[in-house]
Design a protein around this motif. Sequence first.
Motif, short mmCIF file in Angstrom:
data_model
loop_
_atom_site.label_atom_id
_atom_site.label_comp_id
_atom_site.label_asym_id
_atom_site.label_seq_id
_atom_site.Cartn_x
_atom_site.Cartn_y
_atom_site.Cartn_z
N LEU A 160 0.83 -1.21 0.00
CA LEU A 160 0.00 0.00 0.00
C LEU A 160 0.86 1.26 0.00
O LEU A 160 0.46 2.29 -0.55
N LYS A 200 -10.22 -2.83 -1.55
CA LYS A 200 -10.92 -1.78 -0.80
C LYS A 200 -9.95 -0.66 -0.40
O LYS A 200 -10.25 0.53 -0.57
N GLU A 201 -8.80 -1.03 0.13
CA GLU A 201 -7.82 -0.04 0.56
C GLU A 201 -7.24 0.72 -0.64
O GLU A 201 -7.00 1.95 -0.56
N ASP A 242 -9.67 3.28 -1.82
CA ASP A 242 -9.64 4.47 -0.96
C ASP A 242 -8.52 5.42 -1.40
O ASP A 242 -8.71 6.65 -1.46
#
Length: 406
Positions: free
Chosen positions: A152, A182-183, A186
Amino acid sequence: MDVKAIREQFPILHQKVNGHPLVYLDSSATSQKPQQVIDAVDAYYRENNSNVHRGVHTLGSRATDQYEGAREKVRKFINANSTAEVIFTRGTTTSINTVAYSYARAKLKEGDEIVITPMEHHSNLIPWQQAAKATGAALKYIPLQHDGTVSLDDVRETVTKNTKMVAMTHVSNVLGTVNPIKEITDIAHENDAVMVVDGAQGAPHMKVDVNDLNCDFYAFSGHKMCAPTGIGVLYGKQELLEEMEPVEFGGEMIDLVNLYDSTWKELPWKFEGGTPIIAGAVGLAAAIDFLNEIGLDNITAHEQKLADYTMEKLRTIDGISVYGPEKRAALVTFNLDDVHPHDAATVLDAEGIAVRAGHHCAQPLMKWLEVSATARASFYLYNTEEDVDRLVAGLLKTKEYFGDVF
């Protein structure tokens, strides 16, 4: 989960190949079809075959009810807000190309960025290459970690305020990597970018909730989830789909046609030009019923056990390289030392074991792995630990055969 009972519902599995009971380990390419899906398609052609939307006769009404009923089942399956957000396509490739042509090419300009990863299937790579060339946008890649996962931190570093599109596979068809969609969504949204997800290897194997993921587009194919070939889905947020122009023009998708101008139907039909894939949609609805009866959580848990068992067994084989992270989806990609993967697949086929060999439509990833090709065994709800044992025995026989040859 009663895998033995599930296997009984797949007629194709009850055969011998080259004198051996079939072990089908190629579900990432296409899954097998249960009897209830075969029966649903057969019944449609026997009893309800007609074009949809146009006719007022009984068969036309039945066919339309089945076709639009399938759309509602897809909506529930992925938890979309409305059937207007569910577009039927030929498959994941068509779905992603629709976004690349209708959305990306209309929105992007020089100085904008499209961000993807080196693990993408060609279907989620080439459309973005072409969109970048057509618009002057830059194509950027999130680097992979040594085990084929995505960090990430690297996503945050790669995605910038110039990024307008982020496109990523939910599950790698080579590495088995399950990406944190999902992350990543975002992060994309924090930079006002649109998130496109290739769900070809995700939707068949795990619960997909597009509202929870909050992705802007999600694409998947029916044939990888027990449905017929030739039917797929593009999910898109309604406000984005409303902005987009159709990519195919003709019957079914029009509202009013004049000699020099035309208008389009409302969503979802403006993206479904021509006679749609009616029987495929009927089969997809039956496949969704089948998967829901078993339970996606049960399927995920079963496949995770198989993946863990397979990794454990492959460690006992000398001279084997397995690619991808330790925790993975239900597939393993590997090579045997000094044995070309096509040769390994040929020997396995002689034992009745179906695996795939080649670059798996992921040539940039092969270059990253520093190999020209690999063999891949991929599992689904009908596979068992006995199938894995047959695979391991077949690989040992392959090593023995080529050891004698060389």
